[in-house]
Write a protein that holds these residues in place. Structure first.
Motif, PDB file in Angstrom:
ATOM      1  N   GLU A 200      42.623  43.827  39.814  1.00 21.21           N
ATOM      2  CA  GLU A 200      41.700  44.510  40.721  1.00 21.21           C
ATOM      3  C   GLU A 200      41.948  46.011  40.699  1.00 21.21           C
ATOM      4  O   GLU A 200      41.001  46.805  40.690  1.00 21.21           O
ATOM      5  N   ILE A 204      39.623  49.763  38.687  1.00 23.07           N
ATOM      6  CA  ILE A 204      39.177  51.047  39.231  1.00 23.07           C
ATOM      7  C   ILE A 204      38.956  52.029  38.079  1.00 23.07           C
ATOM      8  O   ILE A 204      38.045  52.860  38.111  1.00 23.07           O
ATOM      9  N   SER A 365      37.817  51.319  46.089  1.00 25.57           N
ATOM     10  CA  SER A 365      37.113  51.485  44.818  1.00 25.57           C
ATOM     11  C   SER A 365      35.698  52.027  45.026  1.00 25.57           C
ATOM     12  O   SER A 365      35.279  52.964  44.345  1.00 25.57           O
ATOM     13  N   ASN A 368      35.285  55.674  45.733  1.00 24.29           N
ATOM     14  CA  ASN A 368      35.779  56.533  44.649  1.00 24.29           C
ATOM     15  C   ASN A 368      37.090  57.241  45.016  1.00 24.29           C
ATOM     16  O   ASN A 368      37.592  58.051  44.226  1.00 24.29           O
ATOM     17  N   GLY A 370      40.033  55.895  45.265  1.00 29.55           N
ATOM     18  CA  GLY A 370      41.098  55.437  44.378  1.00 29.55           C
ATOM     19  C   GLY A 370      41.103  56.207  43.069  1.00 29.55           C
ATOM     20  O   GLY A 370      42.155  56.630  42.578  1.00 29.55           O
ATOM     21  N   PRO A 418      46.537  49.667  44.070  1.00 26.34           N
ATOM     22  CA  PRO A 418      45.320  50.481  43.911  1.00 26.34           C
ATOM     23  C   PRO A 418      45.590  51.962  43.707  1.00 26.34           C
ATOM     24  O   PRO A 418      44.725  52.686  43.213  1.00 26.34           O
TER      25      PRO A 418
END
Length: 514
Positions: A200, A204, A365, A368, A370, A418
């Protein structure tokens, strides 16, 4: 009281004051689910502020300007509401962990895993009891709580029965079960959980990036040998001499030998395991194997790797079922379904945490933020001109510090992945390497953190043999293992990086931006 005793008392007082502060800070942290809820709110507010201040970055591949998406706008709030269910049900670790746990539940509830671990202890001669306990501790990672609840007190009992200090058996087993938590020769439920979170986070940067549960298998298998070797040295050179001869009042007792039914169950489960292993070898070893890619015969993009969770499920479930029938721990179909239902009931805290973690990662994500943070963070690290080794050293130290306060491996990785996975990808480091570094640091601090969920239970086991044992006693026993594991395991990782060895099937150390 002598001067030496006064000094020891003062040092002990300082230790306890420090531990009380650690406990106070750790207890002040919210539960993981509430922590991720707070982070969701933070991302929403931060996205609005970033939009207002025109925070932006340049995409490292497309060179397009990345601007934040205001989640407090009408469009942002609409996305939060409409995507909430999709964020949860589409969360990569959710299905893989639940399916794997269904298989492991039959192997655990039938008694197969506990019997295998107990047989290792019962059949181990005194000369090999230390590496046998460490091996059993490492293998217990596939059995959920069995290592903590069953194996650690059994190890203390086994040491006591052969004339060794029982607290040595407890400490050595605790080191294998918890200090070497990520090391294993076979895939455990932790692998799909962490790999799903890594995937996950990696998406990104690269929406098509795939992280399978096997990406750290080579490294963690070798790590198992390292943990056994280093743990044995620490036990012989430090733990046993430090404890000396046991002079407590606890009576000696020996772990119960395997019954005839348990032996029959193991035999039946062994036959099924052998058949399944042969089938897997037939499907993977020949270039035309049915588990290889039908187009090019590759294993990297094959039904074997794509279906590894299903294979784990069938392997654990079938061997568990057969053992249960042979040992008569499963007497009806209700016993089988009840075992699976009980396993799912224990996953309730995980499901609650995952719901909010999935929303946090999705919002991170979508906004934006991340990607923007990854670009700016990687630019800062680039300016320092650091290679992979010092980057991983810093990352491991940071994880060790966080591990003192956040005990859950999944919650901590859901928080860190993340941010660090995309950042290191931009710097050319693969998500698999970041995940492996995290697993080292997450493991070695467990055994000295009083906030680790099983720490009070281990202390209760220790009090059976030494009523005066307290938190400081247990930390003093475990600190040599923690330090030795951290140093040796990190060195192994740096050697791995130096020789550019794959961490697992198709899992390399470097990431090349498309």
């Amino acid at each position: 009281m002598t001067t030496e005793q006064n000094t020891d008392a003062a040092q002990e007082g300082k230790l306890y004051r420090f531990l009380l502060k650690v406990e106070k800070v750790g207890n002040a942290l919210p539960q993981p689910a509430l922590m991720f809820l707070a982070l969701c709110l933070f991302v929403i507010i931060f996205s609005a502020l970033a939009t207002a201040f025109d925070m932006q970055a340049v995409h490292p591949v497309t060179k397009e300007v990345i601007k934040p998406v205001n989640l407090m706008s009408a469009a942002g709030l609409s996305s939060i509401l409409t995507d909430m269910i999709k964020n949860f049900t589409g969360f990569a670790p959710l299905g893989t962990v639940l399916v794997a746990m269904l298989g492991f539940s039959l192997a655990e509830k039938s008694g197969l895993l506990g019997t295998v671990l107990r047989s290792i202890l019962v059949k181990s001669p005194r000369a090999l009891i230390i590496p046998a306990v460490l091996l059993a501790g490492i293998m217990s990672h596939t059995a959920g709580d069995v290592g903590y609840v069953l194996l650690i007190p059994l190890s203390a009992m086994a040491f006591h029965s052969v004339g060794l200090h029982p607290l040595a058996g407890l400490a050595i087993c605790f080191a294998g079960v918890s200090g070497g938590f990520s090391a294993n020769f076979i895939i455990s439920a932790l692998d799909p959980l962490l790999s799903g979170l890594s995937q996950e986070a990696a998406r990104i940067i690269d929406p098509q990036y795939s992280v399978t549960p096997l990406v750290n298998w080579y490294f963690m298998s070798v790590s198992s040998i390292l943990i056994i070797a280093v743990g044995t040295i620490v036990a012989k050179k430090i733990t046993l001499p430090f404890l000396g001869e046991y002079k407590g009042d606890a009576e000696r007792s020996e772990p119960a030998p395997l019954s005839a039914l348990e032996k029959r169950g193991l035999l039946w489960a062994g036959i099924v395991a052998f058949v399944l292993i042969v089938a897997i070898l037939i499907g993977t070893v020949p270039e035309s194997g049915f588990l290889r890619n039908p187009t090019n015969g590759s294993l990297l993009d094959s039904p074997f790797l794509k279906g590894i969770i299903a294979i784990i499920f069938f392997f654990a479930a079938l061997t568990g079922l057969v053992y249960g029938w042979g040992a008569k721990t499963f007497r009806s179909q209700n016993d089988v379904t009840n075992a699976m239902q009980e396993s799912m009931a224990t996953m309730a805290p995980y499901l609650v945490m995952v719901f909010f973690a999935a929303q946090f990662i999705a919002l991170f994500s979508i906004s934006n933020m991340g990607l923007i943070m990854a670009v700016h963070g990687s630019d800062f690290l680039k300016s320092m001109n650091l290679s992979a080794v010092p980057l991983m050293i810093g990352f491991i130290i940071l994880t060790c510090v966080l591990d003192i306060f956040i005990g859950s491996a999944s919650a901590k990785w859901a928080l860190m992945a993340p941010v660090f996975v995309p950042m290191f990808m931009i710097l050319g480091l693969a998500p698999e390497l970041t995940q492996a570094s995290y697993r080292i640091a997450d493991s070695v601090v467990n055994i000295i953190s009083p906030l680790m969920p099983y720490f009070p239970l281990i202390l209760a086991f220790a009090n059976k043999y030494d009523p005066r044992a307290r938190v400081g006693t247990l930390i003093a026993l475990m600190l040599p293992y923690s330090i030795a594991f951290l140093i040796s395991w990190s060195i192994l990782l740096f050697i791995w990086i130096g020789f550019e060895l794959p961490l697992g099937p198709g899992a390399h150390l470097k990431y090349i931006m498309p």
